[in-house]
Design an enzyme around this catalytic site. Structure first.
Site, PDB file in Angstrom:
ATOM      1  CE  LYS A   1      40.491  31.462  22.312  1.00  0.00           C
ATOM      2  NZ  LYS A   1      41.998  31.730  22.176  1.00  0.00           N
TER       3      LYS A   1
ATOM      4  CE1 TYR B   1      42.606  36.755  29.324  1.00  0.00           C
ATOM      5  CE2 TYR B   1      43.800  38.050  27.695  1.00  0.00           C
ATOM      6  CZ  TYR B   1      43.817  37.125  28.571  1.00  0.00           C
ATOM      7  OH  TYR B   1      44.580  35.991  28.049  1.00  0.00           O
TER       8      TYR B   1
END
Length: 330
Positions: free
Chosen positions: A177, A139
């Site tokens: 999330k 990421y």
């Protein structure tokens, strides 16, 4: 003359929609992937002109189908630091962003995008310079590589390009999330569900609950985005945090005392919270040891040089407001 927000049903994108609406802006094209249909809730109270799926949008934007676009706020990405599928991450975060950047430069559209403090990895200097950038996971690498693409494009760019390296953002509209939601969110949910908060124990020389992060309220993140929207002559890559490192213990205590204040109960010290059983610790997960940022703190020098002068909310202010919002939304 539209404004476009990608990731509009996500955490920061939906808060940006609200901030734009408060300014009276409603000619907004919201772009996202609503495979998780529950995320529509983040759009339900926003005034927008249209919604497009992220894949349909890409080709239409490149063709110039939307006429004069005032700005593109690119907030869409896979934000999971635990995602291990590198092909997916690079396609979704890097390649997609590259295509939007290329189209924006060709069309002359101001392009403001979400980068991340994850580019700094386990370093101790958080300054927007290549020598301090050492991502710990794919990421962070996807964000790092796109920042490098932007750096190469900036000298020839004839329209605004702004990358904002978000630090640990918390606030309303992040519940979708899951594990990637903020420490404040998880502390609040634990306290409501279990009557206590549990944090990670000792790791890397930091005491239990003593890991340090730069926590920044999402309302401040939206304000900084709008600052650059208002100043299209300013381009570059900028840190976006509060400029202060605070411990997880301080976040947990802010949540505990905010909930207590809402119940007309007096605040507790950290020691009192631990002794009363409201705050405890568990062993640090083995799976995170090699890829965990134990300390972050944004260097805000470049952001201030770019003209942003507003104060950031303190952790206590921001968490108190967030807890009130969570209580109203329950």
């Amino acid at each position: 003359m539209s404004i476009i927000v990608t990731g509009a049903a996500g955490f920061i994108g939906s808060n940006l929609l609200q901030a734009l609406n408060r300014r009276g802006e409603t000619d907004i094209i919201a772009v996202d992937d609503l495979t998780d249909g529950e995320q529509f809730r983040n759009l339900a109270d926003a005034d927008i002109a249209d919604y497009l799926d992220q894949n349909d949008f890409l080709e239409r934007y490149a063709r110039g189908d939307f006429g004069t676009v005032r700005a593109l706020f690119h907030q869409g990405a896979c934000a999971s630091t635990l995602e291990s599928n590198g092909r997916y991450m690079m396609e979704n975060n890097y390649r997609y962003s590259c295509r939007l950047l290329e189209s924006s430069l060709e069309l002359g559209v101001p392009f403001l995008y979400a980068s991340s403090a994850a580019v700094y990895g386990s370093g101790r200097t958080f300054r927007e310079a290549r020598q301090y950038e050492r991502p710990l996971n794919v990421y962070g690498y996807s964000k790092f590589l796109f920042d490098q693409r932007v750096r190469r494009a900036l000298p020839q760019a004839r329209s605004q390009v702004v990358g904002l390296r978000y630090f640990n953002v918390y606030g309303p509209r992040e519940e979708h999330k899951g594990r990637m939601a903020s420490v404040a969110y998880h502390c609040y949910q634990q306290l409501r569900r279990d009557g206590r908060v549990e944090l990670f124990g000792e790791h890397g020389g930091f005491p239990p609950g003593g890991h340090l992060r730069d926590f920044v309220a999402v309302e401040d993140v939206a304000r900084v985005n709008l600052h650059f929207f208002d100043h299209p002559q300013r381009s570059g890559i900028f840190n976006l945090g509060s400029g202060q490192a605070r411990t997880f213990n301080e976040v947990a205590l802010a949540v505990i005392n905010s909930v207590r204040a809402n119940a007309d109960q007096p605040p507790l010290s950290l020691q009192q919270a631990v002794e009363s059983g409201l705050l405890g610790y568990r062993e640090f997960p083995e799976s995170l040891r090699a890829r965990y940022q134990s300390h972050t703190c944004a260097d805000l020098e470049l952001l201030r040089e770019a003209g942003y002068r507003d104060d950031f909310q303190s952790l206590e202010e921001g968490v108190a407001g967030y807890c009130r919002w969570l209580a109203r939304s329950a």
